[in-house]
Design an enzyme around this catalytic site. Structure first.
Site: not given
Ligand code: PNS
Length: 162
Positions: A17, A41, A91, A129
């Site tokens: 990250h 998660k 990735r 993570s």
């Molecule tokens: O590190 P991650 O868990 O892959 O990050 C994912 C994250 C937190 C960026 C994603 O789940 C997110 O954007 N969450 C906010 C809600 C949202 O906008 N979701 C997308 C449209 S449903």
């Protein structure tokens, strides 16, 4: 002023990250690292703990700030911050399907915010993570995967005995 958001769960932040955040900070005038909720998660660290770790790790980057938004859409957060871009690491293989779907949804929601993917550096291409949490829970070596402050927090979480 070109502003970007680096979103994620950061549970916890890894060297992978941090590499993406540093590279985004070289390209954009300002980068906000955003801790957002991933409904898929169940986090190990609280939002406050993740904020502290990210603040410690990005202290040397003058154009990077850290924020959290519990609930709500990423594109709404980006709009409220005045950001034009979302930057994510990609990735090989495992990320593509999910990131492509999210990128498309975010484009549908707000066509003015562009998603940029930075290819993960080869030494971090296997890093996540979740693998860090698993290793930490089993007492594995973490020094090449996370910064020392994050390793210390993981050791605290899983007990010094390990
Ligand atoms: O590190 P991650 O868990 O892959 O990050 C994912 C994250 C937190 C960026 C994603 O789940 C997110 O954007 N969450 C906010 C809600 C949202 O906008 N979701 C997308 C449209 S449903």
């Amino acid at each position: 002023m070109k502003k970007a958001i680096c979103p994620g769960s950061f549970d916890p932040v890894t060297n992978g990250h941090l590499d993406i955040i540093r590279r985004a900070a070289r390209t954009f005038d300002h980068v906000t690292v955003a801790i957002l909720t991933n409904p898929r998660k169940q986090p190990l660290f609280t939002v406050e703990e993740r904020l502290e770790m990210l603040n410690e790790c990005t202290r040397d980057l003058p154009n990077v700030s850290v924020a959290a938004s519990e609930g709500g859409l990423l594109v709404e957060f980006a709009r409220a911050q005045g950001a034009q871009a979302i930057v994510k690491g990609l990735r090989p293989i495992q990320d593509f399907e999910y990131e492509w779907q999210m990128g498309m949804v975010n484009m549908e929601l707000n066509d003015e915010i562009e998603t940029y993917f930075l290819m993960s550096r080869k030494e971090y291409s296997y890093l996540s993570s979740s693998i860090v949490r698993e290793l930490a829970s089993l007492g594995g070596k973490l020094d090449l995967l996370v910064p020392p402050n994050v390793e210390a927090r993981l050791r605290q979480k899983f007990g010094a005995a390990r």
